[in-house]
Scaffold this motif. Structure first.
Motif, mmCIF file in Angstrom:
data_model
loop_
_atom_site.group_PDB
_atom_site.id
_atom_site.type_symbol
_atom_site.label_atom_id
_atom_site.label_comp_id
_atom_site.label_asym_id
_atom_site.label_seq_id
_atom_site.Cartn_x
_atom_site.Cartn_y
_atom_site.Cartn_z
ATOM 1 N N MET A 1 0.841 -1.174 0.000
ATOM 2 C CA MET A 1 0.000 0.000 0.000
ATOM 3 C C MET A 1 0.887 1.238 0.000
ATOM 4 O O MET A 1 1.804 1.347 0.797
ATOM 5 C CB MET A 1 -0.890 -0.001 1.249
ATOM 6 C CG MET A 1 -1.646 1.259 1.447
ATOM 7 S SD MET A 1 -2.593 1.326 2.977
ATOM 8 C CE MET A 1 -1.305 1.510 4.176
ATOM 9 N N GLU A 2 0.608 2.143 -0.913
ATOM 10 C CA GLU A 2 1.326 3.406 -0.962
ATOM 11 C C GLU A 2 0.408 4.524 -0.514
ATOM 12 O O GLU A 2 -0.767 4.541 -0.845
ATOM 13 C CB GLU A 2 1.828 3.682 -2.374
ATOM 14 C CG GLU A 2 3.012 2.836 -2.742
ATOM 15 C CD GLU A 2 3.718 3.351 -3.981
ATOM 16 O OE1 GLU A 2 3.771 4.582 -4.168
ATOM 17 O OE2 GLU A 2 4.196 2.520 -4.732
ATOM 18 N N LEU A 3 0.969 5.440 0.231
ATOM 19 C CA LEU A 3 0.194 6.567 0.728
ATOM 20 C C LEU A 3 0.116 7.658 -0.328
ATOM 21 O O LEU A 3 1.053 7.873 -1.082
ATOM 22 C CB LEU A 3 0.834 7.125 1.990
ATOM 23 C CG LEU A 3 0.893 6.190 3.187
ATOM 24 C CD1 LEU A 3 1.714 6.816 4.292
ATOM 25 C CD2 LEU A 3 -0.508 5.872 3.671
ATOM 26 N N GLU A 4 -1.015 8.348 -0.336
ATOM 27 C CA GLU A 4 -1.179 9.477 -1.241
ATOM 28 C C GLU A 4 -0.234 10.599 -0.811
ATOM 29 O O GLU A 4 0.066 10.754 0.373
ATOM 30 C CB GLU A 4 -2.622 9.968 -1.200
ATOM 31 C CG GLU A 4 -3.619 8.936 -1.697
ATOM 32 C CD GLU A 4 -5.059 9.393 -1.494
ATOM 33 O OE1 GLU A 4 -5.293 10.571 -1.132
ATOM 34 O OE2 GLU A 4 -5.947 8.555 -1.703
ATOM 35 N N THR A 9 2.570 14.430 2.967
ATOM 36 C CA THR A 9 2.909 15.823 3.256
ATOM 37 C C THR A 9 2.337 16.255 4.600
ATOM 38 O O THR A 9 3.028 16.869 5.420
ATOM 39 C CB THR A 9 2.383 16.739 2.133
ATOM 40 O OG1 THR A 9 2.977 16.338 0.894
ATOM 41 C CG2 THR A 9 2.706 18.200 2.404
ATOM 42 N N ASP A 10 1.076 15.932 4.839
ATOM 43 C CA ASP A 10 0.428 16.312 6.095
ATOM 44 C C ASP A 10 1.078 15.623 7.288
ATOM 45 O O ASP A 10 1.339 16.263 8.318
ATOM 46 C CB ASP A 10 -1.066 15.993 6.044
ATOM 47 C CG ASP A 10 -1.808 16.521 7.258
ATOM 48 O OD1 ASP A 10 -1.628 17.710 7.587
ATOM 49 O OD2 ASP A 10 -2.555 15.739 7.871
ATOM 50 N N LEU A 56 -2.263 8.475 9.253
ATOM 51 C CA LEU A 56 -1.720 7.306 8.557
ATOM 52 C C LEU A 56 -2.690 6.128 8.588
ATOM 53 O O LEU A 56 -2.941 5.487 7.572
ATOM 54 C CB LEU A 56 -0.389 6.887 9.181
ATOM 55 C CG LEU A 56 0.795 7.787 8.917
ATOM 56 C CD1 LEU A 56 1.987 7.338 9.747
ATOM 57 C CD2 LEU A 56 1.143 7.817 7.443
ATOM 58 N N VAL A 57 -3.234 5.864 9.764
ATOM 59 C CA VAL A 57 -4.166 4.742 9.912
ATOM 60 C C VAL A 57 -5.414 4.969 9.062
ATOM 61 O O VAL A 57 -5.884 4.070 8.368
ATOM 62 C CB VAL A 57 -4.540 4.536 11.397
ATOM 63 C CG1 VAL A 57 -5.686 3.563 11.538
ATOM 64 C CG2 VAL A 57 -3.332 4.041 12.178
ATOM 65 N N MET A 58 -5.934 6.182 9.103
ATOM 66 C CA MET A 58 -7.152 6.481 8.352
ATOM 67 C C MET A 58 -6.929 6.342 6.849
ATOM 68 O O MET A 58 -7.787 5.848 6.128
ATOM 69 C CB MET A 58 -7.651 7.889 8.683
ATOM 70 C CG MET A 58 -8.111 8.050 10.116
ATOM 71 S SD MET A 58 -9.365 6.844 10.613
ATOM 72 C CE MET A 58 -10.625 7.181 9.430
ATOM 73 N N SER A 59 -5.790 6.778 6.390
ATOM 74 C CA SER A 59 -5.489 6.671 4.966
ATOM 75 C C SER A 59 -5.420 5.210 4.540
ATOM 76 O O SER A 59 -5.986 4.818 3.517
ATOM 77 C CB SER A 59 -4.170 7.375 4.651
ATOM 78 O OG SER A 59 -3.862 7.235 3.290
ATOM 79 N N GLY A 60 -4.743 4.403 5.339
ATOM 80 C CA GLY A 60 -4.649 2.973 5.033
ATOM 81 C C GLY A 60 -6.001 2.298 5.106
ATOM 82 O O GLY A 60 -6.351 1.476 4.249
ATOM 83 N N LEU A 61 -6.790 2.640 6.098
ATOM 84 C CA LEU A 61 -8.116 2.054 6.254
ATOM 85 C C LEU A 61 -9.010 2.427 5.081
ATOM 86 O O LEU A 61 -9.729 1.594 4.537
ATOM 87 C CB LEU A 61 -8.742 2.510 7.574
ATOM 88 C CG LEU A 61 -10.113 1.956 7.928
ATOM 89 C CD1 LEU A 61 -10.072 0.435 7.997
ATOM 90 C CD2 LEU A 61 -10.585 2.534 9.249
#
Length: 87
Positions: A1-4, A9-10, A56-61
């Motif tokens: 999984m890659e983060l946006e 940045t945030d 981070l958790v929310m983005s992955g979820l």
């Protein structure tokens, strides 16, 4: 999984802010500042780290749920509320 990129940045911005706060905390303790002031600043650092972790958790979820459902976009505010209800 890659983060946006906007998430990265945030999170980095939040972590850099926390890093500065930790430096300030060290100076406060070394300078003998009042315990109350130190605790207030320590709480601020803790919140900053919690927010970075939550982001981070929310983005992955959100990515996991989006991939596994027919919805193209999962409401982040709703996910955050659900996550916080577990803590």
């Amino acid at each position: 999984m890659e983060l946006e990129q906007d998430v990265v940045t945030d999170v980095l911005k939040r972590l850099r802010r926390a890093q500065g706060q930790v430096g300030g905390l060290i100076q406060m303790i070394e300078g003998g500042r009042d315990c109350k002031d130190v605790i207030v600043q320590l709480a601020a650092v803790s919140r900053a780290l919690d927010r970075a972790g939550l982001k981070l958790v929310m983005s992955g979820l959100q990515q996991c749920l989006s991939e596994g459902s027919e919805q193209s976009e999962v409401d982040r505010a709703q996910l955050e509320k659900l996550f916080l209800s577990l803590t």
